[in-house]
Design a protein around this motif. Sequence first.
Motif, PDB file in Angstrom:
ATOM      1  N   LYS A 267      28.592  49.060  36.423  1.00  0.00           N
ATOM      2  CA  LYS A 267      28.155  50.460  36.291  1.00  0.00           C
ATOM      3  C   LYS A 267      29.355  51.394  36.378  1.00  0.00           C
ATOM      4  CE  LYS A 267      25.157  53.978  38.385  1.00  0.00           C
ATOM      5  NZ  LYS A 267      24.536  54.396  37.116  1.00  0.00           N
ATOM      6  N   ARG A 268      30.194  51.190  37.387  1.00  0.00           N
ATOM      7  CA  ARG A 268      31.371  52.054  37.541  1.00  0.00           C
ATOM      8  C   ARG A 268      32.319  51.914  36.358  1.00  0.00           C
ATOM      9  NH1 ARG A 268      33.276  52.518  43.830  1.00  0.00           N
ATOM     10  NH2 ARG A 268      31.219  52.372  44.804  1.00  0.00           N
ATOM     11  N   SER A 269      32.454  50.691  35.873  1.00  0.00           N
ATOM     12  CA  SER A 269      33.364  50.438  34.755  1.00  0.00           C
ATOM     13  C   SER A 269      32.887  51.117  33.480  1.00  0.00           C
ATOM     14  CB  SER A 269      33.511  48.933  34.534  1.00  0.00           C
ATOM     15  OG  SER A 269      34.088  48.310  35.664  1.00  0.00           O
ATOM     16  N   LEU A 270      31.581  51.029  33.203  1.00  0.00           N
ATOM     17  CA  LEU A 270      31.047  51.677  32.012  1.00  0.00           C
ATOM     18  C   LEU A 270      31.206  53.190  32.100  1.00  0.00           C
ATOM     19  CD1 LEU A 270      27.802  49.590  31.343  1.00  0.00           C
ATOM     20  CD2 LEU A 270      29.964  49.497  30.103  1.00  0.00           C
ATOM     21  N   GLU A 271      31.015  53.732  33.286  1.00  0.00           N
ATOM     22  CA  GLU A 271      31.167  55.180  33.460  1.00  0.00           C
ATOM     23  C   GLU A 271      32.622  55.613  33.316  1.00  0.00           C
ATOM     24  OE1 GLU A 271      29.384  55.719  37.275  1.00  0.00           O
ATOM     25  OE2 GLU A 271      27.322  55.810  36.474  1.00  0.00           O
ATOM     26  N   ALA A 272      33.544  54.753  33.752  1.00  0.00           N
ATOM     27  CA  ALA A 272      34.967  55.082  33.680  1.00  0.00           C
ATOM     28  C   ALA A 272      35.579  54.768  32.322  1.00  0.00           C
ATOM     29  CB  ALA A 272      35.726  54.323  34.773  1.00  0.00           C
ATOM     30  N   GLY A 273      34.902  53.916  31.541  1.00  0.00           N
ATOM     31  CA  GLY A 273      35.437  53.517  30.255  1.00  0.00           C
ATOM     32  C   GLY A 273      36.509  52.452  30.349  1.00  0.00           C
ATOM     33  N   GLU A 274      36.666  51.890  31.535  1.00  0.00           N
ATOM     34  CA  GLU A 274      37.623  50.798  31.752  1.00  0.00           C
ATOM     35  C   GLU A 274      37.149  49.980  32.940  1.00  0.00           C
ATOM     36  OE1 GLU A 274      41.347  52.663  32.571  1.00  0.00           O
ATOM     37  OE2 GLU A 274      40.723  53.435  34.515  1.00  0.00           O
ATOM     38  N   ARG A 275      37.683  48.757  33.054  1.00  0.00           N
ATOM     39  CA  ARG A 275      37.224  47.886  34.135  1.00  0.00           C
ATOM     40  C   ARG A 275      37.666  48.423  35.496  1.00  0.00           C
ATOM     41  NH1 ARG A 275      38.708  42.112  33.884  1.00  0.00           N
ATOM     42  NH2 ARG A 275      40.732  42.834  33.170  1.00  0.00           N
ATOM     43  N   VAL A 276      36.702  48.474  36.406  1.00  0.00           N
ATOM     44  CA  VAL A 276      36.920  48.970  37.762  1.00  0.00           C
ATOM     45  C   VAL A 276      36.564  47.865  38.749  1.00  0.00           C
ATOM     46  CG1 VAL A 276      36.104  50.646  39.479  1.00  0.00           C
ATOM     47  CG2 VAL A 276      36.460  51.366  37.100  1.00  0.00           C
ATOM     48  N   SER A 277      37.337  47.749  39.815  1.00  0.00           N
ATOM     49  CA  SER A 277      37.052  46.746  40.847  1.00  0.00           C
ATOM     50  C   SER A 277      36.387  47.395  42.042  1.00  0.00           C
ATOM     51  CB  SER A 277      38.343  46.058  41.304  1.00  0.00           C
ATOM     52  OG  SER A 277      38.898  45.305  40.248  1.00  0.00           O
ATOM     53  N   VAL A 278      35.513  46.638  42.705  1.00  0.00           N
ATOM     54  CA  VAL A 278      34.866  47.083  43.930  1.00  0.00           C
ATOM     55  C   VAL A 278      35.180  46.060  45.026  1.00  0.00           C
ATOM     56  CG1 VAL A 278      33.008  48.219  42.659  1.00  0.00           C
ATOM     57  CG2 VAL A 278      32.692  45.867  43.435  1.00  0.00           C
ATOM     58  N   PRO A 279      34.999  46.429  46.304  1.00  0.00           N
ATOM     59  CA  PRO A 279      35.174  45.433  47.373  1.00  0.00           C
ATOM     60  C   PRO A 279      34.214  44.257  47.174  1.00  0.00           C
ATOM     61  CG  PRO A 279      35.032  47.654  48.284  1.00  0.00           C
ATOM     62  CD  PRO A 279      34.673  47.762  46.834  1.00  0.00           C
ATOM     63  N   VAL A 280      34.544  43.114  47.741  1.00  0.00           N
ATOM     64  CA  VAL A 280      33.688  41.940  47.600  1.00  0.00           C
ATOM     65  C   VAL A 280      32.266  42.298  48.035  1.00  0.00           C
ATOM     66  CG1 VAL A 280      33.264  39.572  48.335  1.00  0.00           C
ATOM     67  CG2 VAL A 280      35.606  40.364  48.008  1.00  0.00           C
ATOM     68  N   PRO A 281      31.292  42.208  47.112  1.00  0.00           N
ATOM     69  CA  PRO A 281      29.929  42.626  47.440  1.00  0.00           C
ATOM     70  C   PRO A 281      29.295  41.729  48.506  1.00  0.00           C
ATOM     71  CG  PRO A 281      30.255  42.448  45.058  1.00  0.00           C
ATOM     72  CD  PRO A 281      31.427  41.796  45.707  1.00  0.00           C
ATOM     73  N   ARG A 282      28.553  42.340  49.407  1.00  0.00           N
ATOM     74  CA  ARG A 282      27.777  41.600  50.399  1.00  0.00           C
ATOM     75  C   ARG A 282      26.306  41.916  50.146  1.00  0.00           C
ATOM     76  NH1 ARG A 282      30.902  39.421  54.589  1.00  0.00           N
ATOM     77  NH2 ARG A 282      33.086  40.066  54.529  1.00  0.00           N
ATOM     78  N   SER A 283      25.658  41.009  49.427  1.00  0.00           N
ATOM     79  CA  SER A 283      24.276  41.201  49.001  1.00  0.00           C
ATOM     80  C   SER A 283      23.580  39.858  49.033  1.00  0.00           C
ATOM     81  CB  SER A 283      24.242  41.781  47.578  1.00  0.00           C
ATOM     82  OG  SER A 283      22.953  41.692  47.012  1.00  0.00           O
ATOM     83  N   ILE A 284      22.245  39.887  49.153  1.00  0.00           N
ATOM     84  CA  ILE A 284      21.503  38.622  49.063  1.00  0.00           C
ATOM     85  C   ILE A 284      21.600  38.035  47.659  1.00  0.00           C
ATOM     86  CG2 ILE A 284      19.906  39.238  50.914  1.00  0.00           C
ATOM     87  CD1 ILE A 284      17.803  39.842  48.746  1.00  0.00           C
ATOM     88  N   ALA A 285      21.977  38.866  46.688  1.00  0.00           N
ATOM     89  CA  ALA A 285      22.127  38.403  45.307  1.00  0.00           C
ATOM     90  C   ALA A 285      23.520  37.802  45.129  1.00  0.00           C
ATOM     91  CB  ALA A 285      21.898  39.564  44.341  1.00  0.00           C
ATOM     92  N   ASP A 286      23.722  36.591  45.681  1.00  0.00           N
ATOM     93  CA  ASP A 286      25.065  36.000  45.691  1.00  0.00           C
ATOM     94  C   ASP A 286      25.580  35.706  44.288  1.00  0.00           C
ATOM     95  OD1 ASP A 286      22.944  33.776  46.152  1.00  0.00           O
ATOM     96  OD2 ASP A 286      24.675  32.658  45.402  1.00  0.00           O
ATOM     97  N   GLY A 287      24.694  35.459  43.340  1.00  0.00           N
ATOM     98  CA  GLY A 287      25.121  35.202  41.969  1.00  0.00           C
ATOM     99  C   GLY A 287      25.656  36.427  41.263  1.00  0.00           C
TER     100      GLY A 287
END
Length: 325
Positions: free
Chosen positions: A215-235
């Motif tokens: 989502k952030r990457s599409l909004e920025a128009g380039e690839r964006v990195s986020v901190p390692v996600p901690r979610s039950i959706a491990d995939g």
Amino acid sequence: MTTTPPITLQDVRDAAAQLKGIVHRTPVLRSRTLDALVGAQVFLKCENFQRVGAFKFRGAYNAASRLSPEQLARGVAAYSSGNHAQAVALAARELGSSAVILMPEDTPESKREATAGYGAEIVTYDRYTGDRAALGNAMAAERGLTLIPPYEHPHVIAGQGTAALELTEDVGALDALVVPVGGGGLIAGSATVAKGLLEGVRVIGVEPEAGDDTKRSLEAGERVSVPVPRSIADGQAIQTPGELTFSVNRRLVDGIALVTDAQIRDAMRLAFERLKMVVEPSGASGLAALLAGRIDWAGETPARIGVILSGGNIDTGRFAELCAT
């Protein structure tokens, strides 16, 4: 100057021919209860019934089956939190090859056991401190193996797109297609099919709130990195979209919706109680976005919506724990 897309609709059709008789043609399920909750006709493409329990087998086999006899004799490698690991392990076994898989230390035990059950050797790493791509490439180079990445490969992306191709063949026109997003391979293949075959269709990706890199990457128009996600959706615990997948998704994907872990749990419960299906957290994220009203349709809800349930690999203890929360 026009740039040639990394995959085309014909590539997906070629993958479908390559996979015929190998992958399951998974069912498309309907529910009147679900239609009433969403206010639309919803068509669920059930990749939780695919071999290895997830769509990943499509791309893994499409890529592995195109390797030379020499490459297959040396063996293949992959890095994955679970579903791609199982998919590559099974593909290697089916093709008479061997597989070495790099998996996070905190991978659910059921996914690790299933991967080993297909005959793969497992090497572990810490997902919060290690770079899986760098480690996986180094391991493959050291052992002389051919690496099959989880999404950064045109044959993998084309293979994943066959799920959406089957969906369109089975149900016809759709106004929208909702797809879970991790590294972006499934939605890149799906969007290639949807935009190539369905007039006016909207393709919406779904990510966990904790891992909104696409989502952030599409909004920025380039690839964006986020901190390692901690979610039950491990995939879907990805930090940065793939370069190849992003080049497709920035052209074809209309938007990204975000869901919370609680909304994913609600979707898992509904799938179990109403549809009698077990869907893992990542696999349920698209359904969760629909049920929670997290997709901005910019007006009226589409009349016919396809949703890919991407996988069902979760052990009974973890499933019961999440659904009881």
